[in-house]
Design an enzyme around this catalytic site. Structure first.
Site, PDB file in Angstrom:
ATOM      1  N   TRP A 174      93.635   3.670  32.931  1.00 53.74           N
ATOM      2  CA  TRP A 174      95.020   3.351  32.586  1.00 53.74           C
ATOM      3  C   TRP A 174      95.389   1.894  32.845  1.00 53.74           C
ATOM      4  O   TRP A 174      96.409   1.425  32.363  1.00 53.74           O
ATOM      5  CB  TRP A 174      95.987   4.260  33.342  1.00 53.74           C
ATOM      6  CG  TRP A 174      95.759   4.400  34.822  1.00 53.74           C
ATOM      7  CD1 TRP A 174      95.192   5.460  35.461  1.00 53.74           C
ATOM      8  CD2 TRP A 174      96.104   3.462  35.853  1.00 53.74           C
ATOM      9  NE1 TRP A 174      95.148   5.245  36.822  1.00 53.74           N
ATOM     10  CE2 TRP A 174      95.706   4.022  37.089  1.00 53.74           C
ATOM     11  CE3 TRP A 174      96.708   2.209  35.856  1.00 53.74           C
ATOM     12  CZ2 TRP A 174      95.899   3.363  38.307  1.00 53.74           C
ATOM     13  CZ3 TRP A 174      96.895   1.537  37.068  1.00 53.74           C
ATOM     14  CH2 TRP A 174      96.490   2.121  38.272  1.00 53.74           C
ATOM     15  N   LYS A 198      88.062   8.859  24.955  1.00 52.09           N
ATOM     16  CA  LYS A 198      89.237   9.488  25.556  1.00 52.09           C
ATOM     17  C   LYS A 198      89.981   8.430  26.365  1.00 52.09           C
ATOM     18  O   LYS A 198      89.541   8.034  27.440  1.00 52.09           O
ATOM     19  CB  LYS A 198      88.865  10.644  26.486  1.00 52.09           C
ATOM     20  CG  LYS A 198      90.095  11.419  26.987  1.00 52.09           C
ATOM     21  CD  LYS A 198      89.899  12.076  28.337  1.00 52.09           C
ATOM     22  CE  LYS A 198      90.217  11.134  29.470  1.00 52.09           C
ATOM     23  NZ  LYS A 198      91.676  10.830  29.618  1.00 52.09           N
ATOM     24  N   SER A 200      93.092   7.069  28.799  1.00 55.82           N
ATOM     25  CA  SER A 200      93.882   7.705  29.851  1.00 55.82           C
ATOM     26  C   SER A 200      95.104   8.373  29.252  1.00 55.82           C
ATOM     27  O   SER A 200      95.773   7.818  28.367  1.00 55.82           O
ATOM     28  CB  SER A 200      94.322   6.662  30.882  1.00 55.82           C
ATOM     29  OG  SER A 200      95.331   7.190  31.723  1.00 55.82           O
ATOM     30  N   SER A 251      87.838   5.547  38.355  1.00 60.50           N
ATOM     31  CA  SER A 251      87.732   5.676  39.804  1.00 60.50           C
ATOM     32  C   SER A 251      86.358   6.180  40.208  1.00 60.50           C
ATOM     33  O   SER A 251      85.599   6.723  39.389  1.00 60.50           O
ATOM     34  CB  SER A 251      88.803   6.636  40.320  1.00 60.50           C
ATOM     35  OG  SER A 251      88.521   7.962  39.882  1.00 60.50           O
ATOM     36  N   GLU A 272      81.537   1.955  35.410  1.00 61.07           N
ATOM     37  CA  GLU A 272      82.184   0.784  35.998  1.00 61.07           C
ATOM     38  C   GLU A 272      83.344   1.333  36.808  1.00 61.07           C
ATOM     39  O   GLU A 272      84.352   1.765  36.258  1.00 61.07           O
ATOM     40  CB  GLU A 272      82.649  -0.185  34.915  1.00 61.07           C
ATOM     41  CG  GLU A 272      82.893  -1.603  35.421  1.00 61.07           C
ATOM     42  CD  GLU A 272      84.297  -1.808  35.975  1.00 61.07           C
ATOM     43  OE1 GLU A 272      84.444  -1.728  37.223  1.00 61.07           O
ATOM     44  OE2 GLU A 272      85.208  -2.019  35.187  1.00 61.07           O
ATOM     45  N   CYS A 306      90.181  -3.819  39.387  1.00 60.53           N
ATOM     46  CA  CYS A 306      89.053  -3.458  40.251  1.00 60.53           C
ATOM     47  C   CYS A 306      88.360  -4.668  40.856  1.00 60.53           C
ATOM     48  O   CYS A 306      87.659  -4.546  41.864  1.00 60.53           O
ATOM     49  CB  CYS A 306      88.052  -2.591  39.494  1.00 60.53           C
ATOM     50  SG  CYS A 306      87.495  -3.296  37.937  1.00 60.53           S
ATOM     51  N   GLU A 404      90.274   1.231  48.395  1.00 60.90           N
ATOM     52  CA  GLU A 404      90.868   0.531  47.255  1.00 60.90           C
ATOM     53  C   GLU A 404      92.324   0.962  47.086  1.00 60.90           C
ATOM     54  O   GLU A 404      92.619   2.059  46.614  1.00 60.90           O
ATOM     55  CB  GLU A 404      90.073   0.830  45.984  1.00 60.90           C
ATOM     56  CG  GLU A 404      90.489  -0.021  44.804  1.00 60.90           C
ATOM     57  CD  GLU A 404      89.632   0.224  43.573  1.00 60.90           C
ATOM     58  OE1 GLU A 404      89.440  -0.728  42.793  1.00 60.90           O
ATOM     59  OE2 GLU A 404      89.162   1.360  43.386  1.00 60.90           O
TER      60      GLU A 404
END
Length: 502
Positions: A174, A198, A200, A251, A272, A306, A404
């Protein structure tokens, strides 16, 4: 809890009266399968919320396993013809996609900001990066390199071929809906594969709009989009026997789930995942420059990044001076809704649930004696806003410095010598990115080589280019986005050996 007036001088901008996107500019609220949008009769619909206003701006269908099966079947039917196209022909299609996106750049910027709450400059960079990703891959696919053909066994000629994998399942996050889609779609198509993606369920709009914009440029079935929840759509893509690879940006938990789902069919997996980037600041560093860089690298996209520069390790002798510089920089950030002006730099978090998660980290840190030098809480009012925060007095091993947070939060720890700095920088489950700040050239080379991260910047942070790879180690996953390495990831090597003895 609301932000008190004496903790910050941030400007809280109210949304403008003009809506970012008109209802006629939204993509169809349907799946995109076999070159066309299709109805989803009887489907549950998921609300898409503007995080700046908390208003529902669209609804998209929650895809089912049947929807995935139809999309995969379309991709399977299209894969052979797409794979047989000459590199030049695929390259021309990717260039046309880039041109179409450029022609609709303003629409995509506004749509991305409406769906994610990104300030316009952030969305603009995402769209620019998306266009450049397609342009780079359009060129790279025509210049791939491999081992030279030749005799490596007597009287036997070896030829190495690069072939497409087939059908790729893609799951995107997202935080960068359009850009992360491009990071996957462009090399997948360039390598000669077809795909089912697909997006988010929270931020699907620009991916669906992408499909609408380029529908006439691609053969039916080459790109398919199924919206819905990861536990249904993503899980079925990962396990589907006709999907040859699953590629996910998301995630760590999502990565584990996808890898487990892919295990039975032994399909390739490209992950990733998260990061907790250490920023190692030595006593000889340009502290002002480091703080100025973190003003962007720590708070870009509201810290929902990230690779964000979220974990500072600074030498104890200069820690106080560095924190002063950093707080001064953070104090100048403008927080607000994207419609409030192009000077807004930090927008809302993506959802109420994510806001609560980030504030939970801040509250627990405060209860453990960690001090907010600036920020430290949510901002009262409409929208999912958190004040840009610098946390200090952070002890080694603190939750806020190891996990995180994925918000506009930078932690500051201190170290006493180089070995300690490297040990602590590496002592997290992630290994996506890091940076080293020093004026000692030999130290910069040595320390960068000892940091366990896929990308290490020296006297910079969060600088990306399509020509160089992006991806991590350890809990940050495996596989590489961007660069020619992505083309390698989405293709397979075949060795053909000819006996030419006479």
């Amino acid at each position: 809890m609301p932000l008190s007036d004496d903790t910050t001088t941030h400007v809280r901008r109210t949304p403008g009266t003009t809506r970012l996107i008109d209802s006629t500019e939204l993509p169809p609220a349907q799946h995109f399968v076999n070159g066309a949008f299709e109805d989803a009769p009887g489907a549950e619909y998921l609300e898409v919320v503007d995080p700046s206003t908390e208003e529902v701006i669209a609804r998209v269908p929650a895809g089912s396993t049947d929807d995935v099966d139809r999309a995969v079947a379309a991709a399977v039917a299209a894969k052979d013809d797409w794979a047989r196209l000459l590199p030049k022909a695929r390259s021309e299609v990717l260039h046309k996609i880039a041109d179409r996106l450029a022609d609709n750049a303003d629409l995509l910027v506004r749509l991305e900001s409406a769906n994610t709450g990104k300030p316009r400059p952030v969305s603009q960079e995402d769209v620019d990066g998306t266009i450049d990703t397609f342009r780079f891959m359009a060129g790279a696919l025509r210049a791939t390199t491999t081992m030279a053909a030749g005799d490596y066994a007597e009287n036997h000629l070896s030829v190495i071929l690069r072939e497409p994998l087939g059908v790729i399942g893609v799951v995107t996050p997202w935080n960068y809906p359009l850009l992360m889609a491009a990071w996957k779609i462009a090399p997948i198509l360039a390598a000669g594969n077809t795909l089912v993606i697909k997006p988010s369920e929270q931020t699907p709009l620009t991916t669906l709009k992408f499909a609408e914009l380029v529908a006439d440029l691609l053969p039916p079935g080459v790109v398919n989009v199924v919206s819905g929840r990861g536990a249904v759509v993503g899980a079925h893509l990962a396990a589907h026997p006709d999907v040859n690879m699953i590629a996910l940006t998301g995630s760590v938990a999502s990565g584990r789930a996808v890898a487990r789902g892919a295990a039975d069919s032994l399909k390739r997996v490209h992950l990733e995942l998260g990061g907790k980037a250490p920023v190692v600041v030595f006593a000889d560093a340009d502290l002002k420059a480091a703080a100025a860089s973190l003003r962007v690298a720590g708070y870009w996209n509201s810290g929902q990044e990230c690779g964000a520069a979220c974990r500072v390790l600074v030498h104890e002798s200069v820690a106080e001076e560095f924190v002063d510089h950093l707080v001064s920089e953070v104090r100048t950030l403008v927080v607000g809704a994207p419609g409030a002006g192009d000077d807004v730099e930090v927008g809302p978090l993506v959802s109420r649930a994510h806001l609560d998660r980030v504030v939970g980290y801040l509250d627990r840190a405060a209860s453990q004696g960690v001090r907010a030098a600036i920020g430290g809480s949510a901002i009262a009012g409409t929208g999912y806003f958190v004040a840009p925060t610098v946390l200090v007095d952070v002890p080694e091993g603190a939750e806020c410095a190891r996990e995180e947070i994925f918000g506009p939060v930078v932690t500051v720890e201190t170290f006493s010598d180089e070995d300690e700095a490297i040990r602590r920088a590496n002592d997290v489950p992630f290994g996506l990115s890091a940076s080293v700040w020093t004026d000692d050239a030999r130290r910069s080379h040595d320390v960068a080589a000892r940091l366990d991260a896929g990308t290490v910047w020296v006297n910079a942070h969060l600088v990306l280019a399509n020509e160089v790879p992006w991806g991590g180690f350890k809990g940050s996953g495996y596989g590489r986005d961007l660069s020619i390495y992505a083309l390698d990831d989405y293709s397979r090597t075949k060795h053909i050996m000819h006996n030419h003895a006479r």
